[in-house]
Design a protein around this motif. Structure first.
Motif, mmCIF file in Angstrom:
data_model
loop_
_atom_site.group_PDB
_atom_site.id
_atom_site.type_symbol
_atom_site.label_atom_id
_atom_site.label_comp_id
_atom_site.label_asym_id
_atom_site.label_seq_id
_atom_site.Cartn_x
_atom_site.Cartn_y
_atom_site.Cartn_z
ATOM 1 N N LEU A 13 0.826 -1.215 0.000
ATOM 2 C CA LEU A 13 0.000 0.000 0.000
ATOM 3 C C LEU A 13 0.864 1.271 0.000
ATOM 4 O O LEU A 13 2.065 1.204 0.244
ATOM 5 C CB LEU A 13 -0.902 -0.019 1.238
ATOM 6 N N ASP A 16 -4.433 7.225 -5.765
ATOM 7 C CA ASP A 16 -5.622 8.054 -5.560
ATOM 8 C C ASP A 16 -5.281 9.158 -4.544
ATOM 9 O O ASP A 16 -4.168 9.198 -4.012
ATOM 10 C CB ASP A 16 -6.812 7.205 -5.097
ATOM 11 N N ALA A 63 -6.325 9.658 -1.530
ATOM 12 C CA ALA A 63 -6.029 9.147 -0.184
ATOM 13 C C ALA A 63 -4.570 8.700 -0.082
ATOM 14 O O ALA A 63 -3.868 9.016 0.876
ATOM 15 C CB ALA A 63 -6.970 7.999 0.162
ATOM 16 N N GLY A 64 -4.114 8.000 -1.101
ATOM 17 C CA GLY A 64 -2.724 7.521 -1.109
ATOM 18 C C GLY A 64 -1.736 8.677 -1.146
ATOM 19 O O GLY A 64 -0.708 8.658 -0.457
ATOM 20 N N ARG A 96 -8.664 6.770 6.776
ATOM 21 C CA ARG A 96 -9.613 7.093 5.710
ATOM 22 C C ARG A 96 -10.453 5.872 5.331
ATOM 23 O O ARG A 96 -10.127 4.744 5.707
ATOM 24 C CB ARG A 96 -8.854 7.630 4.489
ATOM 25 N N GLU A 106 -10.640 4.308 2.705
ATOM 26 C CA GLU A 106 -9.830 3.326 1.980
ATOM 27 C C GLU A 106 -9.119 2.375 2.952
ATOM 28 O O GLU A 106 -8.945 1.189 2.676
ATOM 29 C CB GLU A 106 -8.764 4.035 1.127
ATOM 30 N N ASP A 107 -8.671 2.942 4.091
ATOM 31 C CA ASP A 107 -7.944 2.136 5.081
ATOM 32 C C ASP A 107 -8.898 1.188 5.809
ATOM 33 O O ASP A 107 -8.577 0.026 6.059
ATOM 34 C CB ASP A 107 -7.266 3.060 6.102
ATOM 35 N N GLU A 125 -11.735 0.163 4.725
ATOM 36 C CA GLU A 125 -12.198 -0.834 3.761
ATOM 37 C C GLU A 125 -11.248 -2.037 3.714
ATOM 38 O O GLU A 125 -11.684 -3.193 3.643
ATOM 39 C CB GLU A 125 -12.288 -0.191 2.359
ATOM 40 N N ILE A 126 -9.975 -1.745 3.778
ATOM 41 C CA ILE A 126 -8.983 -2.830 3.768
ATOM 42 C C ILE A 126 -9.166 -3.721 4.997
ATOM 43 O O ILE A 126 -9.175 -4.957 4.901
ATOM 44 C CB ILE A 126 -7.555 -2.240 3.712
ATOM 45 N N CYS A 186 -18.573 4.431 6.445
ATOM 46 C CA CYS A 186 -18.312 3.094 7.002
ATOM 47 C C CYS A 186 -19.618 2.436 7.459
ATOM 48 O O CYS A 186 -19.769 1.223 7.363
ATOM 49 C CB CYS A 186 -17.348 3.167 8.181
#
Ligand code: SF4
Lengths: 167, 421
Positions: B170, B203, B205-206, B302, B304-305, B307-308, B337
């Motif tokens: 990641l 993206d 977020a990254g 975030r 994205e995090d 979600e992982i 979420c």
């Protein structure tokens, strides 16, 4: 501010971060003496009772890295530290120190040649640091004129107070 | 000139500037968080009466949200009344989240601006092509008076990252790797530009993760050249495009340093105690027992995090000797979420959710760690005492590594679970 400062050395290593200088768990304290009581607790417990007024911290690279907390400067100042000499400073710590009137000198060479409890004499205008035990002189970076102006005023607050006091 | 220099030059009303010079810049936005009542005290001590522009001042209550002590409640009370009395609209109270997430979400961050906050991770906003930098309380108070701040024009380092990430690796792993290679002092006083295909492929977020942690190498600011992805994000946030200025770096610009990394073969990385640059592949510390795992903060909180973590933990139970604290970085992320069903599933898996904000990231509340404990975290700092006891061990890793380590109870490379994810 006196341009010549003299004090006894406390020797610390590289990367002394703001959590070591002043742990985050005390960050809500606001009284100066309370803040001073926790000085250097993360790296040298008991520091605040050992330090005498005007003592000098000599450290390695990146002193004051980490958070932007001014407590790290306030605690040093209120505990009695008169000057911090380091091979390099973290940027925010450097600004905070100047703004609050704590003198700092960047000097690469003194660190390897100094021992705990040595007495040093430093000149802020020339950046020169004298070791009284070894009778050696080290060359640090002199502070730019505008920075000296802030220090001479005892910090940025006093400077702006004059400017904005009349509003 | 570099785009970063052009931002500064414009704000200093100058055509040309060069590194090393001291300049005074107009500030576009300042942000004050609930750690620093000292800002208001310094403002008063300087005899400040009115802030220079209430539209350009933001308060975010995130470090102590909701207030865990009477003292922090008082700080927030005093800040609220200051903001109200000064006519400051942008007051993000305890229900909103971490400043570095909340401000972009509110459309307050845009390319070409100078954003100064009482927080070192303000470098995050380089992800939007903004010049973001952290200062202390008194510096900030002087901006409240004058709208200006003095800067030393920084040298600029270019960090170019090429290659495609392998599955299970990641953006957090990229920046940990770079920190491990370059160390915590590489960028002292300097600005860092991240470029290269690997960055362009990230993206928003990254990109925020990468710029956020640039401060851990000492950087004054970070920068990623805005592109289409940036503009799409800004539009979704209803940013006022009249303010947006995208500067381009001149083709003959000379960086003070250039570093190239290829991340095609990168394995998940982890920073071991007690420095962000003590970085090794996760496999090297595999098996280290974990007492607490944390997914949250302006680095790793975030959607994205989370979600992982959801993908790894749904339908499972975390190790019964391990705690997993999850804190969405903002209200909006929390709602997302819930909407997507992540929160329910993660709570069933054994996670503890708390209110959006900084949580235990700086060791004040909501899951601090005890002496002798080990914490593996998606946040950004592992200094002694950062998340509670100075005698605890903190490991920094990606949210995937954190989630898998919580599941098994010991530090584990997330790819070991690949088949199941
Ligand atoms: S989440 Fe952590 S790093 Fe980010 S602003 Fe809060 S305390 Fe600082």
């Amino acid at each position: 501010m006196n341009h010549k400062l003299m004090g006894k050395v406390f020797l610390l290593g590289d990367n002394i971060d703001t959590d070591q200088i002043y742990p985050g768990r005390y960050i809500e304290l606001t009284s100066k003496s309370d803040i001073a009581a926790h000085c250097m607790e993360g790296v040298r417990p008991g520091f605040s009772s050992q330090v005498c007024k005007g003592d000098i911290i000599v450290a390695g690279e990146n002193f004051g890295c980490g958070s932007s907390r001014e407590h790290a400067v306030i605690t040093l100042k209120e505990a009695g530290v008169g000057l911090v000499i380091a091979k390099s400073f973290a940027r925010i710590f450097f600004r905070n120190a100047i703004n609050l009137g704590l003198p700092v000198i960047t000097c690469k060479s003194v660190y390897e040649r100094v021992r705990e409890s040595d007495v040093l004499e430093a000149n802020l205008l020339t950046g020169e640091i004298k070791s009284l035990r070894r009778s050696e002189v080290f060359k640090g970076e002199p502070l730019p004129e505008f920075v000296m102006e802030i220090l001479n005023n005892g910090g940025i607050k006093n400077m702006f107070k004059e400017k904005y006091g009349q509003i | 000139m570099h785009a970063i220099e052009k931002i500064l030059a414009r704000a200093a009303h100058r055509e040309v500037i060069k590194s090393g010079e001291i300049i005074t810049c107009d500030i576009d936005l300042v942000e004050i968080n609930d750690l620093y009542l000292q800002v208001i005290e310094s403002f008063d001590e300087m005899n400040g009466k009115k802030v220079w522009d209430p539209e350009k001042v933001v308060f975010v209550f995130d470090h102590y949200a909701p207030a865990p002590t009477i003292k922090s409640a008082q700080t927030q009370r005093d800040m609220r009344s200051f903001a109200w009395q000064q006519g400051i609209r942008h007051l993000f109270d305890i229900n909103t989240g971490v400043c570095h997430q909340v401000m972009p979400e509110a459309g307050l961050v845009y390319p070409g601006m100078i954003l100064v906050a009482t927080d070192s991770h303000t470098t995050t906003h380089g992800a939007f092509g903004a010049f973001g930098t952290g200062v202390g309380a008194t510096d900030l108070a002087s901006i409240l008076l004058t709208g200006k701040m003095w800067f030393r024009v920084p040298e600029i380092i270019n960090i170019k990252i090429s290659g495609d990430l392998k599955p299970g690796v990641l953006p957090k792993d990229i920046i940990l790797y770079v920190l491990g290679q370059l160390g915590t002092k590489k960028a002292l006083y300097k600005a860092v530009e991240f470029s290269g295909e690997a960055i362009e492929n990230l993206d928003i977020a990254g990109r925020m993760v990468i710029c956020n942690m640039a401060v851990e190498m000492g950087a004054k600011t970070a920068y990623i050249q805005p592109d289409e992805a940036t503009m799409t994000y800004l539009k979704s946030r209803k940013v006022d495009f009249d303010k947006v200025v995208v500067h381009e770096t001149d083709s003959d610009y000379q960086f003070s340093e250039q570093h190239n990394f290829d991340i095609s073969n990168l394995d998940p990385q982890i920073a071991t105690p007690h420095s962000v640059d003590n970085v090794v592949p996760v496999g090297a510390v595999k098996g280290t027992k974990v007492n607490q795992a944390f997914i949250g903060s302006c680095t790793g909180g975030r959607v994205e995090d989370i979600e992982i973590a959801y993908n790894i933990l749904k339908g499972k139970k975390i190790n019964n000797k391990t705690r997993l604290v999850i804190i969405p970085a903002s209200k909006e992320i929390l709602l997302e979420c819930i909407n997507r069903g992540y929160m329910q599933e993660l709570v069933r898996a054994g996670a503890t959710f708390t209110a959006p904000g900084c949580g235990p990231c700086l060791g004040t509340h909501q899951g601090v760690i005890a002496p002798g404990e080990v914490c593996v975290t998606a946040s950004n700092r592992n200094f002694p005492g950062r998340m509670g006891s100075s005698d605890a061990d903190i490991y920094l890793a990606s949210p995937a590594t954190v989630a898998v380590s919580a599941l098994l109870g010991y530090i584990t490379d997330p790819r070991e679970l690949e088949g199941e994810v």
